[in-house]
Structure formats: C-alpha cells, structure tokens
Write an enzyme that holds these catalytic residues in place. Structure first.
Site, mmCIF file in Angstrom:
data_model
loop_
_atom_site.group_PDB
_atom_site.id
_atom_site.type_symbol
_atom_site.label_atom_id
_atom_site.label_comp_id
_atom_site.label_asym_id
_atom_site.label_seq_id
_atom_site.Cartn_x
_atom_site.Cartn_y
_atom_site.Cartn_z
ATOM 1 N N GLY A 82 -1.337 3.592 -5.228
ATOM 2 C CA GLY A 82 -1.688 2.503 -4.309
ATOM 3 C C GLY A 82 -2.169 3.020 -2.966
ATOM 4 O O GLY A 82 -3.140 2.512 -2.394
ATOM 5 N N CYS A 83 -1.514 4.044 -2.456
ATOM 6 C CA CYS A 83 -1.876 4.602 -1.149
ATOM 7 C C CYS A 83 -3.236 5.283 -1.206
ATOM 8 O O CYS A 83 -4.007 5.218 -0.241
ATOM 9 C CB CYS A 83 -0.793 5.567 -0.672
ATOM 10 S SG CYS A 83 0.800 4.740 -0.434
#
Length: 157
Positions: A44-45
C-alpha cells in the site's frame, strides 16, 4: 478522530532523506503536503508513494512541497527512493512524536485486532501555517494522491 482543519499545524523538525533537518518554519509562505504512511516497501505504501511520484510535476507546478513521513530509518528511505525513483523527501520520525502530534499514530485495527501503529493520513498546510485539509484516515492508498491533487487544484488552481 477530530480534524486538524483550521488549526495551526503542529511544529516539527525531522531529518529527511536529503540529510537536512526539515522544520515547519522552513515552509512559511508555501503550501505543504505532509503524508504519513506505515512503512517503506510495503504494497500500500509503495502504491501511494508511486502515485505521488507520478503527480509530482503537477504538484510542483502549483508550488506545493510534498513530504512523506514514516518511522523508517533514513537508510530505509534511501533504498525506497532509489528503488521507485521518488522525487520528494521522506522524513524519519522513529519516535513517532510528529506522527502523534498530527494524529497519524495511535490505535488502529489490523486483521481484526487493535494495535498501535501509523495511521495512513495526510494534511495540507497553507502558507500561513494553518491546516487547510486533513484526511485523518486514508482508505485507498493508490488513489489518494489524486484526491490530494484535486483538492489543491481547486484551492490554488
């Protein structure tokens, strides 16, 4: 979770991936986006960082400064930046003091369990040091940077 909108942005001074200390006061007169994320090189990051990377020239055109903040080390940030060609500075907040001041660290639910950790969130700080916009909980990491750009284009465009 209450919003920081309309309030003075909490002061900070953190070391960045450019090996300089970044202080909120350095950005007086500029629009600053601070985005808080859990960890370098996680799915996600990475999606969020790459989306901000892809929009970076449009942010720069608006004279907006973008800084990412996590508790990762500068060495970790250096690898993350190199691997994905990130054109912006990442700040290291290993003690989470700045994240806490911006309500980006606290209790959250992961896999059905309550844990303490970084809460993916973003603030836009105006040239006067006041928070113009606060996303206290970002749900869709990949599409959030476009949401930030849309807000900025509306405000500054």
């Amino acid at each position: 979770m209450s919003s920081l909108e309309g309030k003075n942005a909490p002061l900070f001074a953190l070391e960045g991936s450019d090996h300089k200390v970044h202080d909120l006061n350095d950005y007086k007169g500029k629009t600053l986006v601070l985005y808080f994320y859990p960890r370098d090189n996680t799915p996600g990051c990475t999606k969020e960082a790459c989306s901000f990377r892809d929009l970076h020239s449009q942010l720069s055109t608006l004279d907006v400064v973008l800084l990412g903040v996590s508790k990762d080390s500068l060495a970790s940030h250096d690898k993350f930046i190199a691997k994905f060609g990130l054109p912006f500075v990442l700040l290291s907040d290993p003690e989470t003091t700045v994240m806490q001041a911006y309500r980006a660290f606290g209790e959250k639910t992961m896999y059905g369990k309550k844990v303490m950790g970084t809460i993916r969130s973003t603030v836009v700080i105006g040239p006067d040091g006041k928070v113009l916009k606060h996303w206290p909980k970002v749900r869709k990491a990949e599409s959030h940077p476009q949401e930030v750009l849309d807000f900025l284009q509306e405000q500054l465009g």
